[in-house]
Design a protein around this motif. Sequence first.
Motif, PDB file in Angstrom:
ATOM      1  N   UNK A 107       1.011  -1.093  -0.047  1.00  0.00           N
ATOM      2  CA  UNK A 107       0.115   0.123  -0.082  1.00  0.00           C
ATOM      3  C   UNK A 107       0.884   1.309  -0.022  1.00  0.00           C
ATOM      4  N   UNK A 108       0.166   2.419  -0.514  1.00  0.00           N
ATOM      5  CA  UNK A 108       0.745   3.768  -0.217  1.00  0.00           C
ATOM      6  C   UNK A 108       2.007   3.849  -1.353  1.00  0.00           C
ATOM      7  N   UNK A 109       1.996   3.262  -2.580  1.00  0.00           N
ATOM      8  CA  UNK A 109       2.845   3.394  -3.419  1.00  0.00           C
ATOM      9  C   UNK A 109       2.222   4.088  -4.580  1.00  0.00           C
ATOM     10  N   UNK A 110       2.545   5.100  -5.190  1.00  0.00           N
ATOM     11  CA  UNK A 110       1.991   5.690  -6.169  1.00  0.00           C
ATOM     12  C   UNK A 110       3.018   5.909  -7.437  1.00  0.00           C
ATOM     13  N   UNK A 111       2.254   6.173  -8.636  1.00  0.00           N
ATOM     14  CA  UNK A 111       3.264   6.199  -9.654  1.00  0.00           C
ATOM     15  C   UNK A 111       2.734   7.285 -10.675  1.00  0.00           C
ATOM     16  N   UNK A 112       3.585   8.292 -11.478  1.00  0.00           N
ATOM     17  CA  UNK A 112       3.252   9.451 -12.294  1.00  0.00           C
ATOM     18  C   UNK A 112       4.210   9.180 -13.471  1.00  0.00           C
ATOM     19  N   UNK A 113       3.860   9.856 -14.513  1.00  0.00           N
ATOM     20  CA  UNK A 113       4.684   9.770 -15.624  1.00  0.00           C
ATOM     21  C   UNK A 113       6.105  10.314 -15.388  1.00  0.00           C
ATOM     22  N   UNK A 114       7.002   9.907 -15.860  1.00  0.00           N
ATOM     23  CA  UNK A 114       8.490  10.356 -16.219  1.00  0.00           C
ATOM     24  C   UNK A 114       8.809  11.069 -17.248  1.00  0.00           C
ATOM     25  N   UNK A 115       9.678  11.747 -17.359  1.00  0.00           N
ATOM     26  CA  UNK A 115      10.096  12.533 -18.561  1.00  0.00           C
ATOM     27  C   UNK A 115      10.624  12.013 -19.784  1.00  0.00           C
ATOM     28  N   UNK A 116       9.769  10.884 -20.295  1.00  0.00           N
ATOM     29  CA  UNK A 116      10.213  10.046 -21.492  1.00  0.00           C
ATOM     30  C   UNK A 116       9.704  10.869 -22.605  1.00  0.00           C
ATOM     31  N   UNK A 152       5.986  10.978 -24.862  1.00  0.00           N
ATOM     32  CA  UNK A 152       5.535  11.951 -23.479  1.00  0.00           C
ATOM     33  C   UNK A 152       3.743  11.301 -23.187  1.00  0.00           C
ATOM     34  N   UNK A 153       3.747  11.211 -22.014  1.00  0.00           N
ATOM     35  CA  UNK A 153       2.431  10.816 -21.434  1.00  0.00           C
ATOM     36  C   UNK A 153       1.580  12.007 -21.790  1.00  0.00           C
ATOM     37  N   UNK A 154       1.845  13.180 -21.923  1.00  0.00           N
ATOM     38  CA  UNK A 154       1.074  14.186 -22.145  1.00  0.00           C
ATOM     39  C   UNK A 154       1.088  14.605 -23.606  1.00  0.00           C
ATOM     40  N   UNK A 155       1.658  14.138 -24.396  1.00  0.00           N
ATOM     41  CA  UNK A 155       1.848  14.372 -25.743  1.00  0.00           C
ATOM     42  C   UNK A 155       2.065  16.082 -26.151  1.00  0.00           C
ATOM     43  N   UNK A 156       3.358  16.154 -25.283  1.00  0.00           N
ATOM     44  CA  UNK A 156       3.787  17.573 -25.681  1.00  0.00           C
ATOM     45  C   UNK A 156       5.167  17.114 -25.908  1.00  0.00           C
ATOM     46  N   UNK A 157       5.631  18.342 -26.547  1.00  0.00           N
ATOM     47  CA  UNK A 157       7.581  18.263 -26.853  1.00  0.00           C
ATOM     48  C   UNK A 157       8.170  19.260 -25.988  1.00  0.00           C
ATOM     49  N   UNK A 158       9.376  18.726 -25.909  1.00  0.00           N
ATOM     50  CA  UNK A 158      10.372  19.344 -25.106  1.00  0.00           C
ATOM     51  C   UNK A 158      11.196  20.410 -26.023  1.00  0.00           C
ATOM     52  N   UNK A 159      11.439  21.640 -25.767  1.00  0.00           N
ATOM     53  CA  UNK A 159      11.104  22.184 -24.539  1.00  0.00           C
ATOM     54  C   UNK A 159      10.004  22.902 -24.344  1.00  0.00           C
ATOM     55  N   UNK A 160       9.190  23.098 -25.350  1.00  0.00           N
ATOM     56  CA  UNK A 160       8.226  23.895 -25.315  1.00  0.00           C
ATOM     57  C   UNK A 160       6.944  23.503 -24.209  1.00  0.00           C
ATOM     58  N   UNK A 161       7.203  22.191 -23.727  1.00  0.00           N
ATOM     59  CA  UNK A 161       6.228  21.676 -22.670  1.00  0.00           C
ATOM     60  C   UNK A 161       6.451  22.251 -21.484  1.00  0.00           C
ATOM     61  N   UNK A 162       7.812  22.943 -21.079  1.00  0.00           N
ATOM     62  CA  UNK A 162       8.291  23.516 -19.838  1.00  0.00           C
ATOM     63  C   UNK A 162       8.265  22.460 -18.717  1.00  0.00           C
TER      64      UNK A 162
END
Length: 443
Positions: free
Chosen positions: A175-184, A188-198
């Motif tokens: 329990x109490x383990x959580x997971x969020x997207x990495x900067x892959x 990109x999990x948010x369909x954004x591009x670096x560096x404009x994603x900030x």
Amino acid sequence: MSSIRLKTELPGPRSRELLARRAAAVPRGSYNAVPIFVKEASGALLEDVDGNRLLDFAGGIGCLNVGHADPRVVKAASEQLARFTHACFGVTPYESYVSLAERLNALVPGDFPKKTLFVNSGAEAVENAVKIARAATGRPAVLAFEDGFHGRTLLTMSLTSKVHPYKAGFGPFAPETYRAPYAYCYRCSYNLSYPSCGVACVDALEDYFNRYVAVEQVAAVVVEPVLGEGGFVVPPPDYLPKLRALTERHGILLVADEVQTGFGRTGRQWGIEHSGVVPDLLVTAKSIAGGLPLAAVTGRAELMDAPGPGGLGSTFGGNPVSLAAAHAVLDAMADPSFFARATRIGTAFAARAARFRERLPLVGDVRGIGAMWGIELVKDRPAKTPAKEETAAVAKRCYERGLVTITAGTYGNVIRTLMPLVIGDDELQEGLDVLEGALSGAA
Ligand SMILES: Cc1ncc(COP(=O)(O)O)c(C=O)c1O
């Protein structure tokens, strides 16, 4: 002169015989990437039981940065073996534990007093870092990242992302383990591009704390400076500094999992050094002791002292033979040319891999730092459809021609480089020739 020398087809008859015995005696869950049994090894070369000589781009999954059978490691470990093999640091302590702790405390980033605990494996070290973070903060939750890997024990498997084969069927999870997207950024999990994603993946954590876990309940963020098993993903330069700022804002401890990135793999002692970020706790294992089992947690002294006497440790943690080997590894790494060599390997690899990408549509992405490079294979470049079967075929073609490679990635579609950093220039080029041939055959 070729360093690869094949006397039989691979796997040879003796390896095949052992594979049959292995199938009867050892569970299939303990998988072999390459079906070739080793007899002996030196530098970046392995000799198998059929007398074939293979080049090693895997280093036992990144445990042999100083090379197989480094003479200094062999001597130090052998001498210790003859003195005493075990006393248990928790019963009758010995000097080499304290002196290696002192050396790591000095080497780990951070201009503050540090302490080090020794254990046996990467997973055990991550488990202990979480225990220490919970004891120090009084908070229960731990945040890790998608595509991250932290081990196979219950807690570390819970932090690990990849479902098959690491998690499926092994729940319920801690329990109490959580997971969020990495900067892959390639996926990109948010369909954004670096560096404009900030570096929006770090900003998104603020909202994550509204939806999944209260920020004041989070003891630690556990992060790999470069994703290892997740596919050799190098985050953009401002990712780790931004993550560090977020953890500081919320009183969360930052744990750097350097199990795969540490001890020179990225061209510096630690992967996190490239970012200038100072973690609260840093976890090491793999190449720390030249192939002997050892792992460590190093961190701020006041945090490391949060658990009371007897709250940390294990019977074999800080085994004296492993510690002697680790001292020899650190002696070898005290030579600045050691890290320069990693960077040179990476530069040579990147130059060849860039040509692979120009020529072969199968090569979707080439990325890396120091001597930690990955080639992500895709069936088609616009859709980035993972080429899992092709990747397995490349790895098979490589070992059949005498090059040991291993794959990585959530989709099993990344070829990664974990060769001993003592590999010779000619050996490296020979390995790259084999890899190029195998990639061309799969394209
Ligand atoms: C980043 C990372 N953390 C933890 C581990 C677990 O280490 P071990 O296999 O020694 O338990 C690994 C192993 O590959 C790893 O790459």
